[in-house]
Design a protein around this motif. Structure first.
Motif, PDB file in Angstrom:
ATOM      1  N   LEU A  22      -9.494 -27.279  69.420  1.00 35.21           N
ATOM      2  CA  LEU A  22      -9.349 -28.084  70.631  1.00 35.21           C
ATOM      3  C   LEU A  22      -7.868 -28.298  70.898  1.00 35.21           C
ATOM      4  CD1 LEU A  22     -11.282 -29.606  72.605  1.00 35.21           C
ATOM      5  CD2 LEU A  22     -10.781 -31.659  71.285  1.00 35.21           C
ATOM      6  N   PRO A  23      -7.417 -28.120  72.133  1.00 31.69           N
ATOM      7  CA  PRO A  23      -5.995 -28.327  72.422  1.00 31.69           C
ATOM      8  C   PRO A  23      -5.529 -29.726  72.037  1.00 31.69           C
ATOM      9  CG  PRO A  23      -7.104 -27.288  74.280  1.00 31.69           C
ATOM     10  CD  PRO A  23      -8.172 -27.706  73.318  1.00 31.69           C
ATOM     11  N   ASP A  24      -4.319 -29.819  71.575  1.00 27.47           N
ATOM     12  CA  ASP A  24      -3.702 -31.105  71.264  1.00 27.47           C
ATOM     13  C   ASP A  24      -3.368 -31.809  72.574  1.00 27.47           C
ATOM     14  OD1 ASP A  24      -2.130 -33.245  70.563  1.00 27.47           O
ATOM     15  OD2 ASP A  24      -0.865 -32.130  69.167  1.00 27.47           O
ATOM     16  N   SER A  25      -4.094 -32.905  72.856  1.00 29.35           N
ATOM     17  CA  SER A  25      -3.915 -33.579  74.155  1.00 29.35           C
ATOM     18  C   SER A  25      -2.505 -34.123  74.324  1.00 29.35           C
ATOM     19  CB  SER A  25      -4.940 -34.708  74.310  1.00 29.35           C
ATOM     20  OG  SER A  25      -4.770 -35.676  73.295  1.00 29.35           O
ATOM     21  N   ALA A  26      -1.783 -34.293  73.207  1.00 30.75           N
ATOM     22  CA  ALA A  26      -0.425 -34.824  73.306  1.00 30.75           C
ATOM     23  C   ALA A  26       0.585 -33.765  73.727  1.00 30.75           C
ATOM     24  CB  ALA A  26      -0.016 -35.423  71.966  1.00 30.75           C
ATOM     25  N   HIS A  27       0.254 -32.479  73.524  1.00 33.17           N
ATOM     26  CA  HIS A  27       1.248 -31.444  73.768  1.00 33.17           C
ATOM     27  C   HIS A  27       0.754 -30.286  74.633  1.00 33.17           C
ATOM     28  CE1 HIS A  27       2.415 -33.327  69.842  1.00 33.17           C
ATOM     29  NE2 HIS A  27       3.569 -33.384  70.466  1.00 33.17           N
ATOM     30  N   ASP A  28      -0.565 -30.078  74.690  1.00 31.00           N
ATOM     31  CA  ASP A  28      -1.072 -28.856  75.302  1.00 31.00           C
ATOM     32  C   ASP A  28      -1.829 -29.087  76.604  1.00 31.00           C
ATOM     33  OD1 ASP A  28      -0.070 -27.513  73.090  1.00 31.00           O
ATOM     34  OD2 ASP A  28      -1.946 -27.692  71.975  1.00 31.00           O
ATOM     35  N   ALA A  29      -1.651 -30.238  77.236  1.00 35.98           N
ATOM     36  CA  ALA A  29      -2.381 -30.520  78.468  1.00 35.98           C
ATOM     37  C   ALA A  29      -2.048 -29.483  79.543  1.00 35.98           C
ATOM     38  CB  ALA A  29      -2.041 -31.921  78.977  1.00 35.98           C
ATOM     39  N   GLN A  30      -3.098 -28.947  80.144  1.00 36.22           N
ATOM     40  CA  GLN A  30      -2.927 -27.955  81.198  1.00 36.22           C
ATOM     41  C   GLN A  30      -3.739 -28.393  82.413  1.00 36.22           C
ATOM     42  OE1 GLN A  30      -3.235 -23.788  80.078  1.00 36.22           O
ATOM     43  NE2 GLN A  30      -3.092 -24.334  77.904  1.00 36.22           N
ATOM     44  N   VAL A  31      -3.064 -28.565  83.521  1.00 36.03           N
ATOM     45  CA  VAL A  31      -3.705 -29.042  84.740  1.00 36.03           C
ATOM     46  C   VAL A  31      -3.360 -28.104  85.882  1.00 36.03           C
ATOM     47  CG1 VAL A  31      -3.943 -30.946  86.378  1.00 36.03           C
ATOM     48  CG2 VAL A  31      -3.551 -31.429  83.945  1.00 36.03           C
ATOM     49  N   GLU A  32      -4.373 -27.686  86.615  1.00 37.35           N
ATOM     50  CA  GLU A  32      -4.177 -26.882  87.830  1.00 37.35           C
ATOM     51  C   GLU A  32      -4.179 -27.835  89.023  1.00 37.35           C
ATOM     52  OE1 GLU A  32      -6.663 -23.664  90.550  1.00 37.35           O
ATOM     53  OE2 GLU A  32      -7.212 -23.929  88.439  1.00 37.35           O
ATOM     54  N   TRP A  33      -3.007 -28.189  89.499  1.00 41.44           N
ATOM     55  CA  TRP A  33      -2.909 -29.153  90.599  1.00 41.44           C
ATOM     56  C   TRP A  33      -3.335 -28.514  91.903  1.00 41.44           C
ATOM     57  CZ3 TRP A  33      -2.779 -33.846  89.003  1.00 41.44           C
ATOM     58  CH2 TRP A  33      -2.125 -34.176  87.811  1.00 41.44           C
ATOM     59  N   LEU A  34      -4.003 -29.312  92.748  1.00 37.35           N
ATOM     60  CA  LEU A  34      -4.600 -28.810  93.983  1.00 37.35           C
ATOM     61  C   LEU A  34      -3.937 -29.442  95.191  1.00 37.35           C
ATOM     62  CD1 LEU A  34      -8.325 -29.298  92.872  1.00 37.35           C
ATOM     63  CD2 LEU A  34      -7.002 -27.181  92.707  1.00 37.35           C
ATOM     64  N   ASP A  35      -3.793 -28.667  96.261  1.00 40.58           N
ATOM     65  CA  ASP A  35      -3.378 -29.257  97.532  1.00 40.58           C
ATOM     66  C   ASP A  35      -4.632 -29.653  98.318  1.00 40.58           C
ATOM     67  OD1 ASP A  35      -4.416 -26.935  98.761  1.00 40.58           O
ATOM     68  OD2 ASP A  35      -2.450 -25.963  98.842  1.00 40.58           O
ATOM     69  N   ASP A  36      -4.449 -30.301  99.468  1.00 37.91           N
ATOM     70  CA  ASP A  36      -5.596 -30.810 100.229  1.00 37.91           C
ATOM     71  C   ASP A  36      -6.563 -29.695 100.609  1.00 37.91           C
ATOM     72  OD1 ASP A  36      -4.491 -33.282 100.005  1.00 37.91           O
ATOM     73  OD2 ASP A  36      -4.016 -33.540 102.126  1.00 37.91           O
ATOM     74  N   PRO A  53     -15.365 -33.363  86.817  1.00 38.92           N
ATOM     75  CA  PRO A  53     -14.251 -33.982  86.084  1.00 38.92           C
ATOM     76  C   PRO A  53     -12.922 -33.438  86.605  1.00 38.92           C
ATOM     77  CG  PRO A  53     -15.918 -33.081  84.579  1.00 38.92           C
ATOM     78  CD  PRO A  53     -16.196 -32.524  85.943  1.00 38.92           C
ATOM     79  N   VAL A  54     -12.005 -34.325  86.906  1.00 35.71           N
ATOM     80  CA  VAL A  54     -10.690 -33.928  87.426  1.00 35.71           C
ATOM     81  C   VAL A  54      -9.615 -34.778  86.756  1.00 35.71           C
ATOM     82  CG1 VAL A  54     -11.616 -33.192  89.674  1.00 35.71           C
ATOM     83  CG2 VAL A  54     -10.783 -35.553  89.380  1.00 35.71           C
ATOM     84  N   VAL A  55      -8.375 -34.401  87.021  1.00 32.91           N
ATOM     85  CA  VAL A  55      -7.225 -35.212  86.636  1.00 32.91           C
ATOM     86  C   VAL A  55      -6.616 -35.779  87.908  1.00 32.91           C
ATOM     87  CG1 VAL A  55      -4.949 -35.225  85.539  1.00 32.91           C
ATOM     88  CG2 VAL A  55      -6.788 -33.810  84.586  1.00 32.91           C
ATOM     89  N   PHE A  56      -6.346 -37.082  87.918  1.00 29.57           N
ATOM     90  CA  PHE A  56      -5.732 -37.740  89.075  1.00 29.57           C
ATOM     91  C   PHE A  56      -4.557 -38.558  88.570  1.00 29.57           C
ATOM     92  CE2 PHE A  56      -5.784 -41.379  92.203  1.00 29.57           C
ATOM     93  CZ  PHE A  56      -5.264 -40.644  93.265  1.00 29.57           C
ATOM     94  N   ASP A  57      -3.364 -38.294  89.113  1.00 34.56           N
ATOM     95  CA  ASP A  57      -2.160 -38.991  88.655  1.00 34.56           C
ATOM     96  C   ASP A  57      -1.710 -40.086  89.612  1.00 34.56           C
ATOM     97  OD1 ASP A  57      -1.082 -37.617  90.787  1.00 34.56           O
ATOM     98  OD2 ASP A  57       0.421 -36.523  89.613  1.00 34.56           O
ATOM     99  N   GLY A  58      -2.594 -40.478  90.517  1.00 35.22           N
ATOM    100  CA  GLY A  58      -2.262 -41.483  91.515  1.00 35.22           C
ATOM    101  C   GLY A  58      -1.928 -40.883  92.863  1.00 35.22           C
ATOM    102  N   GLU A  59      -1.579 -39.607  92.866  1.00 34.87           N
ATOM    103  CA  GLU A  59      -1.258 -38.897  94.111  1.00 34.87           C
ATOM    104  C   GLU A  59      -1.970 -37.547  94.185  1.00 34.87           C
ATOM    105  OE1 GLU A  59       2.945 -38.545  94.493  1.00 34.87           O
ATOM    106  OE2 GLU A  59       3.305 -40.717  94.530  1.00 34.87           O
ATOM    107  N   ARG A  60      -1.930 -36.802  93.089  1.00 33.56           N
ATOM    108  CA  ARG A  60      -2.477 -35.448  93.094  1.00 33.56           C
ATOM    109  C   ARG A  60      -3.799 -35.389  92.329  1.00 33.56           C
ATOM    110  NH1 ARG A  60       2.135 -32.172  90.215  1.00 33.56           N
ATOM    111  NH2 ARG A  60       1.886 -34.005  88.832  1.00 33.56           N
ATOM    112  N   ILE A  61      -4.664 -34.466  92.772  1.00 37.45           N
ATOM    113  CA  ILE A  61      -5.903 -34.148  92.072  1.00 37.45           C
ATOM    114  C   ILE A  61      -5.737 -32.774  91.436  1.00 37.45           C
ATOM    115  CG2 ILE A  61      -8.368 -33.655  92.345  1.00 37.45           C
ATOM    116  CD1 ILE A  61      -8.348 -35.609  94.718  1.00 37.45           C
ATOM    117  N   GLY A  62      -6.171 -32.648  90.190  1.00 37.02           N
ATOM    118  CA  GLY A  62      -6.049 -31.372  89.505  1.00 37.02           C
ATOM    119  C   GLY A  62      -7.269 -31.065  88.668  1.00 37.02           C
ATOM    120  N   LEU A  63      -7.414 -29.796  88.301  1.00 39.41           N
ATOM    121  CA  LEU A  63      -8.495 -29.359  87.435  1.00 39.41           C
ATOM    122  C   LEU A  63      -7.986 -29.285  85.999  1.00 39.41           C
ATOM    123  CD1 LEU A  63      -9.969 -26.442  89.594  1.00 39.41           C
ATOM    124  CD2 LEU A  63     -10.772 -28.807  89.442  1.00 39.41           C
TER     125      LEU A  63
END
Length: 437
Positions: free
Chosen positions: A109-123, A157-167
């Motif tokens: 399993l990827p190390d969440s502290a170092h290997d996070a990979q997010v595909e950020w999406l535009d609208d 399930p997505v990643v949201f940083d307060g502005e962007r949505i990512g996979l």
């Protein structure tokens, strides 16, 4: 296809899920069992050296997967049987509810502290995904994505940083659940699907905001709109950010998983959990349990008074917090709050009885007393708490409506939900008054 999957918990391998002759079995690894801080995957899968057979294993692991039409569409995408839990977990199990992930043997399993990979999406890409989800739930088969959530409603399930949505790619923990408008729903004992549940995003957004205003612990949900397409972003309570800003998984399981009930039997009238079993579970596995029992009672009352008839065993969960001693369980925040009673097309039956009644219109004061008795609660305290709830809820609903004028004021559906709440609260108070005469 491999016939074994490594089962990971909190970024550590804890056991092996295997399929033999079409049946599942699971065994904890000896090195996990030998650890002083080892915890079980589930209340229904306690720590032990002996393997668990299919009957014990399936409720927990099948409970990680989508249900109904979503499951069938995903199975078609992968050209596997929709009854093959193992094949679906093999393809979807990289980021599941709680701290569980399933990986091919030998993969880490990827190390969440170092290997996070997010595909950020535009609208434009977000809109494309909203269009794609009804045909490809969980974006099944897209390269680098192995995502799974239980339930019959489209979500992602997505990643949201307060502005962007990512996979979240390659096992990266997600932070939010994206919930588009419901186009079809497996309704409680009603019909397999109905066209577009009217304003489901507004409905759920309002009910979640109302729960928060009533001081229930509830998952944080916000309504977002892109190009006139609305959707909910629900912050995952099973994800936390550590002191270094890294996203970490927190373990959880729903009540069906904890009670060893397969997802297709989640409704009480199908043999699923009843409220007495739910309260007994919370009393048994949480410490201290008295506050958690009262939190569950609040959730039950809230669901009844807003008309959430779909509050079945998979819509309540236990959360195993890493910050509590021995990962002790607490009741999770409330989630999936939707007033289904406001839609006349859907069944008037509640997923679990109050006392001996499935229909709220038939619930008298004595049925709440029956619930209190079966759940080991004080009848006077239950009555007091319910009447306080019923007295405060209508005014709070009006305040929530006024407090978000852009979304809720003038919305016809919100108006009907508030009217339904007022009727149910007034009925509840009146029936207790009559019972006291």
């Amino acid at each position: 296809m491999a016939h074994e999957l490594a089962v990971w918990l909190f970024e550590e391998c804890v056991g092996t899920l295997a399929m033999s002759d079409g049946r599942l079995n699971f065994a904890y690894l000896p090195e996990w069992l030998s650890r002083a801080n080892a915890i079980a995957l589930s209340a229904s899968l306690p720590l032990r050296a002996e393997p668990f057979d299919d009957a014990k294993v399936r409720p927990f692991f099948a409970g990680l997967l989508p249900e109904g039409q979503l499951r069938r569409l995903i199975a078609q995408q992968f050209q596997v049987s929709d009854q093959n839990d193992f094949a679906l977990l093999d393809r979807l199990g990289g980021d599941c509810a709680g701290a569980v992930a399933l990986l091919p043997p030998g993969h880490a399993l990827p190390d969440s502290a170092h290997d996070a990979q997010v595909e950020w999406l535009d609208d434009k890409q977000v809109i494309a995904i909203l269009d794609e989800l009804p045909r490809r739930p969980m974006l099944a088969g897209r390269d680098g994505l192995r995502l799974s959530l239980a339930g019959a409603q489209d979500k992602l399930p997505v990643v949201f940083d307060g502005e962007r949505i990512g996979l979240p790619r390659d096992g990266t923990p997600s932070s939010h659940i994206l919930k588009p408008a419901i186009d079809a729903i497996d309704a409680i004992d009603a019909i397999d699907a109905i066209d577009a549940i009217e304003d489901s995003v507004i409905n759920e957004g309002f009910c979640m905001a109302l729960a928060d205003a009533m001081q229930l612990a509830v998952a944080k949900a916000t309504i977002h709109t892109i190009s006139n397409r609305s959707f909910l972003l629900v912050a995952r309570y099973d994800r936390v950010v550590d002191g270094q800003g890294h996203r970490m998984r927190v373990h959880q399981e729903d009540f069906c998983q904890a009670l060893g009930v397969v997802p297709e039997m989640k409704y009480q009238n199908e043999g699923g959990p009843d409220l007495a079993q739910c309260f007994e579970l919370v009393r048994r596995v949480t410490r201290p349990n008295a506050p958690q029992v009262l939190r569950l009672l609040d959730q039950v009352m809230f669901n009844a008074l807003i008309g959430n008839h779909d509050a079945h065993g998979k819509n309540f969960s236990l959360l195993y917090s890493a910050e509590r001693a021995n990962h002790a369980a607490v009741l999770s925040p409330a989630y999936d709050l939707l007033s289904t009673a406001v839609y006349p097309e859907l069944t008037p039956k509640m997923a679990m009885k109050i006392g001996s009644k499935y229909k709220f219109s038939e619930v008298q004061a004595r049925h709440w007393e029956q619930l209190a008795e079966s759940a080991g609660l004080s009848k006077p305290q239950t009555k007091k708490r319910l009447l306080e709830f019923a007295s405060a809820l209508p005014q709070t609903a009006r305040e929530v409506q006024a407090g978000n004028a852009r979304l809720f004021v003038g919305n016809a559906l919100v108006g009907r939900i508030i009217e339904l709440i007022e009727q149910r609260c007034e009925q509840t108070i009146r029936r207790f008054s009559l019972a006291a005469e």
